[in-house]
Design an enzyme around this catalytic site. Sequence first.
Site, PDB file in Angstrom:
ATOM      1  CE  LYS A   1      -0.534   1.808   4.472  1.00 31.00           C
ATOM      2  NZ  LYS A   1      -1.251   2.264   5.592  1.00 31.00           N
TER       3      LYS A   1
ATOM      4  CG  ASP B   1      -1.519   5.904   7.068  1.00 31.95           C
ATOM      5  OD1 ASP B   1      -0.877   5.246   6.233  1.00 31.95           O
ATOM      6  OD2 ASP B   1      -1.246   5.907   8.286  1.00 31.95           O
TER       7      ASP B   1
ATOM      8  CG  HIS C   1       0.284  -4.491   7.713  1.00 27.52           C
ATOM      9  ND1 HIS C   1       0.357  -3.231   7.194  1.00 27.52           N
ATOM     10  CD2 HIS C   1       0.133  -4.330   9.035  1.00 27.52           C
ATOM     11  CE1 HIS C   1       0.244  -2.350   8.158  1.00 27.52           C
ATOM     12  NE2 HIS C   1       0.118  -2.981   9.288  1.00 27.52           N
TER      13      HIS C   1
ATOM     14  CG  HIS D   1      -4.992  -0.743   7.715  1.00 27.58           C
ATOM     15  ND1 HIS D   1      -4.408  -1.617   6.839  1.00 27.58           N
ATOM     16  CD2 HIS D   1      -4.040   0.179   7.993  1.00 27.58           C
ATOM     17  CE1 HIS D   1      -3.167  -1.244   6.607  1.00 27.58           C
ATOM     18  NE2 HIS D   1      -2.914  -0.163   7.287  1.00 27.58           N
TER      19      HIS D   1
ATOM     20  CE  LYS E   1       0.823   8.786  11.662  1.00 29.76           C
ATOM     21  NZ  LYS E   1       1.268   7.407  12.004  1.00 29.76           N
TER      22      LYS E   1
ATOM     23  CD  GLU F   1      -0.559   4.857  13.765  1.00 33.94           C
ATOM     24  OE1 GLU F   1       0.438   4.287  13.316  1.00 33.94           O
ATOM     25  OE2 GLU F   1      -1.097   5.833  13.212  1.00 33.94           O
TER      26      GLU F   1
ATOM     27  CE  LYS G   1      -2.003  -5.574  12.590  1.00 34.10           C
ATOM     28  NZ  LYS G   1      -0.690  -5.597  13.197  1.00 34.10           N
TER      29      LYS G   1
HETATM   30  N1  NAP Z   1       8.164   0.865   6.047  1.00 28.70           N
HETATM   31  C1  NAP Z   1       7.012   0.394   6.433  1.00 28.70           C
HETATM   32  O1  NAP Z   1       6.822   0.026   7.577  1.00 28.70           O
HETATM   33  C2  NAP Z   1       5.864   0.294   5.452  1.00 28.70           C
HETATM   34  C3  NAP Z   1       4.600  -0.099   5.929  1.00 28.70           C
HETATM   35  C4  NAP Z   1       3.544  -0.238   5.030  1.00 28.70           C
HETATM   36  C5  NAP Z   1       3.756  -0.002   3.688  1.00 28.70           C
HETATM   37  N2  NAP Z   1       4.987   0.391   3.253  1.00 28.70           N
HETATM   38  C6  NAP Z   1       5.167   0.607   1.811  1.00 28.70           C
HETATM   39  O2  NAP Z   1       6.271  -0.142   1.361  1.00 28.70           O
HETATM   40  C7  NAP Z   1       6.951   0.538   0.333  1.00 28.70           C
HETATM   41  C8  NAP Z   1       8.420   0.706   0.708  1.00 28.70           C
HETATM   42  O3  NAP Z   1       8.488   1.469   1.895  1.00 28.70           O
HETATM   43  P1  NAP Z   1       9.859   1.648   2.701  1.00 28.70           P
HETATM   44  O4  NAP Z   1       9.468   2.277   3.989  1.00 28.70           O
HETATM   45  O5  NAP Z   1      10.638   0.417   2.721  1.00 28.70           O
HETATM   46  O6  NAP Z   1      10.604   2.750   1.803  1.00 28.70           O
HETATM   47  P2  NAP Z   1      12.162   3.092   1.792  1.00 28.70           P
HETATM   48  O7  NAP Z   1      12.824   2.739   3.068  1.00 28.70           O
HETATM   49  O8  NAP Z   1      12.268   4.493   1.297  1.00 28.70           O
HETATM   50  O9  NAP Z   1      12.743   2.096   0.680  1.00 28.70           O
HETATM   51  C9  NAP Z   1      12.510   2.300  -0.673  1.00 28.70           C
HETATM   52  C10 NAP Z   1      13.265   1.264  -1.449  1.00 28.70           C
HETATM   53  O10 NAP Z   1      13.042   1.503  -2.833  1.00 28.70           O
HETATM   54  C11 NAP Z   1      14.312   1.524  -3.506  1.00 28.70           C
HETATM   55  N3  NAP Z   1      14.255   2.497  -4.591  1.00 28.70           N
HETATM   56  C12 NAP Z   1      13.816   3.781  -4.505  1.00 28.70           C
HETATM   57  N4  NAP Z   1      13.932   4.363  -5.714  1.00 28.70           N
HETATM   58  C13 NAP Z   1      14.452   3.447  -6.564  1.00 28.70           C
HETATM   59  C14 NAP Z   1      14.797   3.448  -7.932  1.00 28.70           C
HETATM   60  N5  NAP Z   1      14.632   4.513  -8.692  1.00 28.70           N
HETATM   61  N6  NAP Z   1      15.322   2.322  -8.466  1.00 28.70           N
HETATM   62  C15 NAP Z   1      15.493   1.202  -7.688  1.00 28.70           C
HETATM   63  N7  NAP Z   1      15.175   1.147  -6.385  1.00 28.70           N
HETATM   64  C16 NAP Z   1      14.667   2.257  -5.831  1.00 28.70           C
HETATM   65  C17 NAP Z   1      15.290   1.959  -2.466  1.00 28.70           C
HETATM   66  O11 NAP Z   1      16.561   1.473  -2.838  1.00 28.70           O
HETATM   67  P3  NAP Z   1      17.881   2.420  -2.743  1.00 28.70           P
HETATM   68  O12 NAP Z   1      17.895   2.911  -1.359  1.00 28.70           O
HETATM   69  O13 NAP Z   1      19.017   1.504  -3.071  1.00 28.70           O
HETATM   70  O14 NAP Z   1      17.653   3.484  -3.722  1.00 28.70           O
HETATM   71  C18 NAP Z   1      14.766   1.270  -1.219  1.00 28.70           C
HETATM   72  O15 NAP Z   1      15.206  -0.056  -1.176  1.00 28.70           O
HETATM   73  C19 NAP Z   1       6.192   1.843   0.142  1.00 28.70           C
HETATM   74  O16 NAP Z   1       5.237   1.672  -0.879  1.00 28.70           O
HETATM   75  C20 NAP Z   1       5.493   2.029   1.458  1.00 28.70           C
HETATM   76  O17 NAP Z   1       4.316   2.798   1.322  1.00 28.70           O
HETATM   77  C21 NAP Z   1       6.044   0.545   4.102  1.00 28.70           C
END
Ligand code: NAP
Length: 490
Positions: free
Chosen positions: A148, A235, A178, A240, A340, A216, A182
């Site tokens: 998402k 969000d 997610h 959810h 939040k 939260e 659960k």
């Molecule tokens: N984090 C959470 O808890 C969470 C929860 C629910 C949903 N999500 C969703 O999951 C997704 C990822 O979230 P995240 O928090 O993991 O984000 P993040 O930490 O910013 O990670 C983004 C990833 O995408 C890669 N990336 C970005 N631009 C790129 C490009 N142009 N080419 C290739 N790779 C690229 C980055 O690699 P590099 O760093 O090597 O560029 C990094 O591995 C999002 O859609 C977010 O909404 C996340």
Amino acid sequence: MTIVIFGGNGDLAHRKLLPALYNLHVDGLLPPRIAIAGVGRKDTPDAAYREFAKDGITKFSRRPIDEQAWQTFAAMLFFVKASLDGEQVLAPLGARLDIIEHERGLPGDRIYYFALPPALFVPTVKQLDRARFVNRTGDPVARLIVEKPIGRDLDSARAVNDAIAGVFDERQIYRIDHYLGKETVQNILVMRFANSIFEPLFNQKYVDHVQITVAEEEGVGTRAGYYEQAGALRDMVQNHMLQLVALVAMEPPHALDADVIRDEKLEVLESLRPIEGAAIDANVVRAQYAAGFDLGKPVPGYREEQGVDPCSRTETFVALQIFIDNWRWAGVPFFLRTGKRLPKRASEISVHLKEVPPILFNANPAARLDPNVLSVRIQPDEGFSLGISSKLPGPHVRVYPVKMDFHYGSTFGGSSPEAYERLLLDVIAGDPTLFMRRDAVEAAWRWVMPILERWAETTTDSLPAYPAGDWGPVEAGQLVESTGRRWRAL
Ligand SMILES: NC(=O)c1ccc[n+]([C@@H]2O[C@H](COP(=O)([O-])OP(=O)(O)OC[C@H]3O[C@@H](n4cnc5c(N)ncnc54)[C@H](OP(=O)(O)O)[C@@H]3O)[C@@H](O)[C@H]2O)c1
């Protein structure tokens, strides 16, 4: 099976995906032959990626690292550098995956996980197509997991879904929510349809109202960039919370088949009474947290948080009164709230049954009995409880509210699998039951759009505020109290 995690060195992979895969490995639930390839822009040798995974598992896994299990798991991990900007960028990734699969005797069945910024979903699916990574025949298997958010409104969600549908069949697509992974959320269906005591009561004849809270304790933290564009309605509610409504309110499915269950959930979303025009102001409360306290420690207001516009109108809290216009739920209000910087982290669904008639034990208007409440605690302290009235021991007939309480932790012991463990396992097994189908995602967006549009138009009035550490603004209390009810104390 080969799992290709685009965004393999991001936060989600670090905190959730790699620990989930590790736990599945420890439980012996992964296929015997598997490779897991992280993809990202940074030059990362496999050894460094394994260290990154180990760090994530050490910090976030529900089980500590077991050296022997870790060694076998580490051998499955690879990292491939690929930037998704530009044309034809996946050819080197394809070449590396071919080598990994050949060396490990893998047939080329693949799961592609988009743990990427949402803006990259469409370009990346097109890249997969150009690189001929996907066939619709199922041989070899190609599945797609999308995180998402799917879009930020109905049009953008449709655009993402259209682009994905141009490459994958719907049955190959696994849209993650997610919450649906659960244990307690999965237990809603078991509780409703594996017990004869509850289901006969789940309708307008016996239920006075339903409350769903997803609270939260944390503020926006480091996610201001995302949250400023989203807000609580996008969000939490669009995905959810509406999924929870669907699970609580759906008709009994005639089989535990993915599409039968998802059809029934869709029915609920399509029966939601639209909230439009002035009804939005009467039935939806939005607010932002102001400075306050978290566990006695002063914390800043939302507009003072790093990365937040000092004039931001993004809501960090939303409360709604909604109705499901079908035979079962006619006239039963569902009250939803999420925010939040609320006093604690707590997600709960409570089903409030109607009062007994004001006769016998409930005859005194100044001391009405507490109605029965069935509450499902989703997190923390997973379980459910039923509030009932009992006689207080002694010579007089005095009625006292007591609880029948079930706790997952004490009943089943150990730690329940994380949502991502279950969800990844289901994708490996090819079971989409717990994933969002396209029609459900779009039905939910269709329903929230009038609210988002009205809010976008009303930029002059001030947004209600609540001090960090409170249960939302006074308006949220009034929303429920104006109907003669109260938010349940959590
Ligand atoms: N984090 C959470 O808890 C969470 C929860 C629910 C949903 N999500 C969703 O999951 C997704 C990822 O979230 P995240 O928090 O993991 O984000 P993040 O930490 O910013 O990670 C983004 C990833 O995408 C890669 N990336 C970005 N631009 C790129 C490009 N142009 N080419 C290739 N790779 C690229 C980055 O690699 P590099 O760093 O090597 O560029 C990094 O591995 C999002 O859609 C977010 O909404 C996340």
